[in-house]
Design a protein around this motif. Structure first.
Motif, PDB file in Angstrom:
ATOM      1  N   ARG A  19       0.827  -1.210   0.000  1.00 56.40           N
ATOM      2  CA  ARG A  19       0.000   0.000   0.000  1.00 56.40           C
ATOM      3  C   ARG A  19       0.861   1.259   0.000  1.00 56.40           C
ATOM      4  NH1 ARG A  19      -4.140  -0.795   4.671  1.00 56.40           N
ATOM      5  NH2 ARG A  19      -2.680  -2.403   5.210  1.00 56.40           N
ATOM      6  N   TRP A  23       0.824   4.132  -2.845  1.00 60.26           N
ATOM      7  CA  TRP A  23       0.568   5.526  -2.472  1.00 60.26           C
ATOM      8  C   TRP A  23       1.690   6.431  -2.986  1.00 60.26           C
ATOM      9  CZ3 TRP A  23      -3.065   8.676  -1.265  1.00 60.26           C
ATOM     10  CH2 TRP A  23      -2.753   9.915  -0.701  1.00 60.26           C
ATOM     11  N   ARG A  27       1.108   9.286  -5.835  1.00 58.69           N
ATOM     12  CA  ARG A  27       1.411  10.676  -5.455  1.00 58.69           C
ATOM     13  C   ARG A  27       2.426  11.284  -6.432  1.00 58.69           C
ATOM     14  NH1 ARG A  27       0.033  15.214  -3.359  1.00 58.69           N
ATOM     15  NH2 ARG A  27       1.523  16.213  -2.035  1.00 58.69           N
TER      16      ARG A  27
END
Length: 189
Positions: A19, A23, A27
């Motif tokens: 995860r 992320w 981003r």
């Protein structure tokens, strides 16, 4: 364990490492890669507005617009009574500001006289402390409309929580304390 129907046999999503990787990648893909000259131009613009680059970039990223005007409260200017002199360093910084300046005067102050002293494009008597949100919003929106200003291109320089609420009610670009704007000092939150 055998994967069920519809499973793509990828890594388990319960993994915090996976995860975190997803992320970071998402981003990074969201953030634009700006050419160096664009960054240099924005650094110069921030300086011409009297802002540090981090603050300027944050406001610009939040609103998607450049700042065209500043709304200074009389509190941010350190003026609490009519005729009180403006600190020389604050007056000097205002003279080099490359955006329209507007004044929002606190209760009991002559907004027009203070506006003339700082060569403001407009002077406004701010809604008094204790005003309801809807009243503050209506006054702020009327002031913006009267001066043809898009709220998200106006930065408020103030000192009080009431002024911060006024900024939010009016949909302005953001709020910076007068202390931070004029001296660069930040208060611990």
């Amino acid at each position: 364990m055998e994967a069920g129907i519809g499973h793509n046999r990828g890594p388990a999503m319960e993994s915090t490492g996976w995860r975190a990787h997803c992320w970071r990648r998402a981003r990074a893909e969201l953030l634009p890669v700006l050419p160096v000259e664009v960054v240099r131009t924005r650094v110069r613009r921030a300086k011409s507005l009297g802002l540090d680059y981090k603050t300027y970039a944050g406001v610009r990223a939040t609103t998607g617009r450049d700042l065209i005007a500043f709304l200074f409260s009389s509190n941010a200017l350190g003026v609490f009574r009519d005729g009180q002199p403006l600190a020389e360093a604050r007056a000097d910084k205002l003279t080099v500001l490359a955006a329209d300046r507007h004044i929002g005067a606190g209760p009991g102050l002559d907004a027009d006289a203070l506006g003339q002293r700082i060569s403001a494009a407009s002077a406004w008597n701010l809604p008094p402390f204790g005003s309801r949100w809807a009243e503050m919003r209506a006054e702020a929106k009327a002031w913006l409309k009267a001066h043809g200003l898009p709220g998200d291109a106006v930065l408020m320089i103030g000192e009080t929580d009431h002024e911060r609420e006024l900024m939010a009610a009016g949909g302005l670009a953001g709020f910076i304390t007068g202390t931070q704007y004029f001296t660069g000092e930040r208060h611990a939150v």
